[in-house]
Every structure is written in C-alpha cells, then in structure tokens.
Motif scaffolding. Structure first.
Motif, PDB file in Angstrom:
ATOM      1  N   VAL A 148       0.755  -1.288   0.037  1.00 20.24           N
ATOM      2  CA  VAL A 148       0.093   0.161   0.032  1.00 20.24           C
ATOM      3  C   VAL A 148       0.906   1.256   0.178  1.00 20.24           C
ATOM      4  O   VAL A 148       2.015   1.286  -0.021  1.00 20.24           O
ATOM      5  N   PRO A 149       0.072   2.560  -0.694  1.00 21.73           N
ATOM      6  CA  PRO A 149       1.002   3.687   0.023  1.00 21.73           C
ATOM      7  C   PRO A 149       1.518   4.097   0.644  1.00 21.73           C
ATOM      8  O   PRO A 149       2.577   4.782   0.654  1.00 21.73           O
ATOM      9  N   GLY A 168       6.415   0.940   1.618  1.00 17.79           N
ATOM     10  CA  GLY A 168       5.696   1.379   1.098  1.00 17.79           C
ATOM     11  C   GLY A 168       5.956   0.935  -0.268  1.00 17.79           C
ATOM     12  O   GLY A 168       6.934   1.092  -0.961  1.00 17.79           O
ATOM     13  N   CYS A 169       4.981   0.629  -0.696  1.00 14.98           N
ATOM     14  CA  CYS A 169       4.570   0.739  -2.282  1.00 14.98           C
ATOM     15  C   CYS A 169       5.380  -0.412  -2.783  1.00 14.98           C
ATOM     16  O   CYS A 169       5.788  -0.690  -4.233  1.00 14.98           O
ATOM     17  N   GLY A 170       5.637  -1.128  -2.212  1.00 17.47           N
ATOM     18  CA  GLY A 170       6.365  -2.272  -2.320  1.00 17.47           C
ATOM     19  C   GLY A 170       7.689  -2.322  -2.392  1.00 17.47           C
ATOM     20  O   GLY A 170       8.855  -3.075  -2.982  1.00 17.47           O
ATOM     21  N   GLY A 171       8.442  -1.370  -2.129  1.00 13.91           N
ATOM     22  CA  GLY A 171       9.803  -1.482  -2.044  1.00 13.91           C
ATOM     23  C   GLY A 171      10.463  -0.391  -0.715  1.00 13.91           C
ATOM     24  O   GLY A 171       9.569  -0.439  -0.130  1.00 13.91           O
ATOM     25  N   ILE A 172      11.263  -0.262  -0.571  1.00 11.48           N
ATOM     26  CA  ILE A 172      12.509   0.186  -0.290  1.00 11.48           C
ATOM     27  C   ILE A 172      12.159   1.827   0.217  1.00 11.48           C
ATOM     28  O   ILE A 172      12.933   2.145  -1.030  1.00 11.48           O
ATOM     29  N   LEU A 173      11.814   2.554   0.938  1.00  9.73           N
ATOM     30  CA  LEU A 173      12.405   3.872   0.664  1.00  9.73           C
ATOM     31  C   LEU A 173      13.102   4.200   0.993  1.00  9.73           C
ATOM     32  O   LEU A 173      13.675   5.925   1.056  1.00  9.73           O
ATOM     33  N   ALA A 174      13.563   4.009   1.668  1.00  7.98           N
ATOM     34  CA  ALA A 174      15.036   4.089   3.114  1.00  7.98           C
ATOM     35  C   ALA A 174      15.410   2.987   4.443  1.00  7.98           C
ATOM     36  O   ALA A 174      14.361   2.464   4.669  1.00  7.98           O
ATOM     37  N   GLN A 175      16.550   2.880   4.161  1.00  8.37           N
ATOM     38  CA  GLN A 175      17.088   1.772   5.828  1.00  8.37           C
ATOM     39  C   GLN A 175      18.235   2.275   5.363  1.00  8.37           C
ATOM     40  O   GLN A 175      18.828   2.422   5.099  1.00  8.37           O
ATOM     41  N   GLU A 176      18.513   1.622   7.097  1.00  6.70           N
ATOM     42  CA  GLU A 176      20.165   1.272   7.380  1.00  6.70           C
ATOM     43  C   GLU A 176      20.382   0.478   8.752  1.00  6.70           C
ATOM     44  O   GLU A 176      19.488   0.667   9.194  1.00  6.70           O
ATOM     45  N   GLU A 272       4.799  13.557   4.316  1.00 12.58           N
ATOM     46  CA  GLU A 272       3.884  12.301   3.880  1.00 12.58           C
ATOM     47  C   GLU A 272       3.918  11.512   5.005  1.00 12.58           C
ATOM     48  O   GLU A 272       2.976  10.567   5.180  1.00 12.58           O
ATOM     49  N   MET A 273       5.106  10.230   4.732  1.00 10.86           N
ATOM     50  CA  MET A 273       5.577   9.453   5.383  1.00 10.86           C
ATOM     51  C   MET A 273       5.014   9.958   6.740  1.00 10.86           C
ATOM     52  O   MET A 273       5.078   8.917   7.309  1.00 10.86           O
ATOM     53  N   ALA A 274       6.076  10.598   7.140  1.00 12.67           N
ATOM     54  CA  ALA A 274       5.827  11.244   8.566  1.00 12.67           C
ATOM     55  C   ALA A 274       4.466  11.220   9.778  1.00 12.67           C
ATOM     56  O   ALA A 274       4.302  10.782  11.029  1.00 12.67           O
ATOM     57  N   ASP A 275       3.569  11.458   8.691  1.00 12.97           N
ATOM     58  CA  ASP A 275       2.519  11.537   8.511  1.00 12.97           C
ATOM     59  C   ASP A 275       2.040   9.707   9.241  1.00 12.97           C
ATOM     60  O   ASP A 275       1.274   9.836   9.813  1.00 12.97           O
ATOM     61  N   ASP A 276       2.005   9.279   8.139  1.00 13.53           N
ATOM     62  CA  ASP A 276       1.874   7.459   8.551  1.00 13.53           C
ATOM     63  C   ASP A 276       2.739   7.233   9.492  1.00 13.53           C
ATOM     64  O   ASP A 276       1.369   6.246  10.004  1.00 13.53           O
ATOM     65  N   PHE A 277       3.925   7.013   9.580  1.00 10.33           N
ATOM     66  CA  PHE A 277       4.265   7.027  11.353  1.00 10.33           C
ATOM     67  C   PHE A 277       3.469   7.646  12.519  1.00 10.33           C
ATOM     68  O   PHE A 277       3.795   6.620  13.644  1.00 10.33           O
ATOM     69  N   LEU A 278       3.104   8.807  12.156  1.00 11.34           N
ATOM     70  CA  LEU A 278       2.067   9.378  14.028  1.00 11.34           C
ATOM     71  C   LEU A 278       0.642   8.668  13.836  1.00 11.34           C
ATOM     72  O   LEU A 278       0.172   8.226  14.898  1.00 11.34           O
ATOM     73  N   LYS A 279       0.402   7.770  12.614  1.00  6.51           N
ATOM     74  CA  LYS A 279      -1.247   7.137  12.391  1.00  6.51           C
ATOM     75  C   LYS A 279      -0.367   5.629  13.048  1.00  6.51           C
ATOM     76  O   LYS A 279      -1.592   4.726  13.628  1.00  6.51           O
TER      77      LYS A 279
END
Length: 344
Positions: A148-149, A168-176, A272-279
């Motif tokens: 999902v987005p 998100g969206c089936g892929g890696i957006l960031a990782q470390e 938008e990602m930060a909003d997802d984290f809060l939810k």
C-alpha cells in the motif's frame, strides 16, 4: 502461481548472530543457538546449536563455544557452512529435495558478504537463495501490508546488529543499520558497574540483569537490587546494591545509538511518510524488543506509537516464509541470490 508457492520445501531463514530460526507453514521448524562447540585440544567441531551447548556445559574447561556469525556477517565460512547444513538437515528430516531459502539479511551488508552467505547456503544444501532486508521481513511477518502507499517504519534489534527501514508501495524507501545489539548492551552494563563500583561481573550475569531486572523506564523508582561480583583491584568477591532508577538512566544512555539511528532514517522521510508514522507507529521486533520499557521509552522519545508483535524474536523468520509465498508482490524487496553465487 508464484515460483515459490509450487515448492514444497520453501523455508524462511533468520540466521542471527545468536539464534537460527527456520520457519515453514505456520510453525517454527528450528530455533537453536547459532553456535558450535570445539574441542580445545584437537580443534575438532563436536556439535552445533543446542547440542553444542549441552556438550560445552558438561565440561566447559575442555571445550570452547564459537559463534561463526558475528555482526550479521560470516566470520568463519567453513564452520558456518557446516552449521547450516546441520540445521537444514534437522529441519527437513523427511525430505529428499533441496529447499529454497528466503533469508533475512541486515539492511546494510556488502556484496562480498552477500556472496559469502549465498555461497555457504548453496553448499549447505539449498536449491536457491533469496535475500530480503530483516526489517521488511519483520513487517511482513507481523502482518503489515507493504504494497500500500502508506509507509511502514520497522526496527529490528538483534544480538549484534540493529536495523531500521521504511517500506511502502512494495519497495524500500530508506533503510540503515548499525553494529549494535543485545551483546553490546551486556558489555556496556559490565563496563558501567566496573567503572562506577570497581567490580567485575560476567556477560551472562549482565544479560540476566538486562532480561530480568533492568528497565528503560524505571526512573524515579526507589527499588534496589544486589549484584555479586569480583572487586577489580584484588579479585575478592563483593556485593553492591544498585537502584533501578540509576540503571534506568544508564540503560537510556546505552540505547542512544539506536535512537539516533531511527532519527537518521526518519530524517529522510517526506511529510506524507511522517504522517503515516504518527498514524501507524513503528514496529519493534527482534530479541532486543523484549527489553523492559523499551517500547515506552522509544514511543516517548520519538512522539509516535510503537508496537511489538506477539513473538518479536520469530517474526522475521515468519516474514521470510510469507515473502516466499508472495514473491511477486515483494519483487522490489527480494534479491535473487544467483548473482552472488559462482564468483559473480
């Protein structure tokens, strides 16, 4: 049909520095220490996993425990290969076919390390090897939909490595990832007690304190407990009294590298990602997730919800197997190990 779905012997493998877990069809086939016992005189490897621990504790003066996987990478190739062959054979006793493996890997390992891992697994008996980041596997195992987005933030704390990823969206957006885990926490507890009280305790005792007494959120508590050890100056046995409040502050300082890691990865997030984290909050898994008060401390420090799956230690292996069965849905997360085999 998925190429994995047709395979009866598809396995999810979480090869940690302290534990190896193999998962298939809603159950853990194997969960054993990723260790080998070696004879001090002959140098011969006498056993692996639980068997190794039993042999060692019978005569610890005659044997040594070796941990061939350290900091998420193979430290001893031949020993790791033999250990993996033993574990795979033990998991698939009744099978005559070679299994395909979906393996969780740290967020940041080199192509050389990936080559060594794939090579060891193929020579240990795997038909094919596929790689997926540990935080992504944990999220899948916990039931998160990474297609999902909406973005998913996942943290895994292991024995030697901590990894954070945004997916998100089936892929890696960031990782470390960083070389920090439960074993580092144990060593830091030992250092604090030695520096503050001039008393030495062992890593096993520190691990027991961490898992049974210490808390990340005990600040303000007037509870106390005693610790027995050796005085640094002369080795005489002594006992000191420690407060829960004092050690809570110590634990928070020890865990600071993990907090900084999360913030670095989150700094790459869009609004938008930060909003997802809060939810949706952050998913916390791995053996380190069991540290008392860690979830609440992270939630308060990051100002977001933090959730822990029902079985945080096994959720990675579970997610690996689930990714096997839905490989087309996670094609952007999964890496085919073929390119690392045969000198590629």
């Amino acid at each position: 049909m998925s190429m994995f779905s047709a395979m009866l012997n598809c396995l999810g493998l979480d090869m940690g520095s302290s534990q190896v877990r193999i998962y298939q069809r809603d159950k853990v086939l194997l969960e054993e220490a990723s260790t080998a016992v070696v004879d001090n005189i002959s140098g011969q490897v006498l056993g692996f996993g639980t068997e190794a621990l039993i042999i060692y504790h019978k005569e610890p003066e005659n044997y040594t425990l070796e941990w061939p996987v350290r900091n998420g990478v193979i430290a001893d190739y031949d020993m790791t290969k033999s250990m993996l062959r033993f574990f795979l054979n033990k998991s698939l006793r009744r099978s005559v076919s070679r299994p395909s493996l979906m393996v969780a890997i740290p967020a940041e390992i080199s192509s050389v390390t990936r080559h060594a891992l794939v090579d060891a697994l193929i020579h240990a008996g795997a038909q094919g090897v596929y790689l997926i980041p540990s935080p992504a596997a944990a999220a899948i195992g916990a039931g998160r939909d990474l297609q999902v987005p909406s973005s998913t933030l996942s943290l895994v704390i292991g024995r030697d490595v901590s990894d954070v990823g945004i997916y998100g969206c089936g892929g890696i957006l960031a990782q470390e990832g960083i070389s920090f885990g439960g074993h580092d926490i144990d060593r830091a507890i030992c250092r604090h007690i030695q520096d503050r009280y001039s008393m030495m305790i062992g890593l096993e005792q520190a691990e027991k304190l961490k898992s049974e007494i210490l808390s990340m959120t005990g600040t303000g508590s007037d509870r106390a407990f005693t610790v027995r050890g050796r005085r640094h100056a002369d080795g005489v046995e002594v006992v000191v009294e420690l407060s829960v409040a004092e050690m809570s502050s110590v634990m928070q300082r020890i865990m600071e590298p993990v907090l900084l890691l999360i913030r670095r990865v989150m700094s790459r997030a869009t609004p938008e990602m930060a909003d997802d984290f809060l939810k949706n909050g952050m998913l916390l898994s791995g053996g380190g997730a069991l540290l008392d008060g860690l979830r609440d401390w992270l939630s308060e420090s990051l100002h977001m919800p933090v959730t822990i799956p029902a079985d945080p230690a096994s959720v990675i292996a579970k997610g690996c197997f689930a990714a096997c069965m839905m490989d087309k849905d996670h094609s952007l997360l999964i890496e085919n190990g073929d390119k690392y085999f045969g000198g590629a």
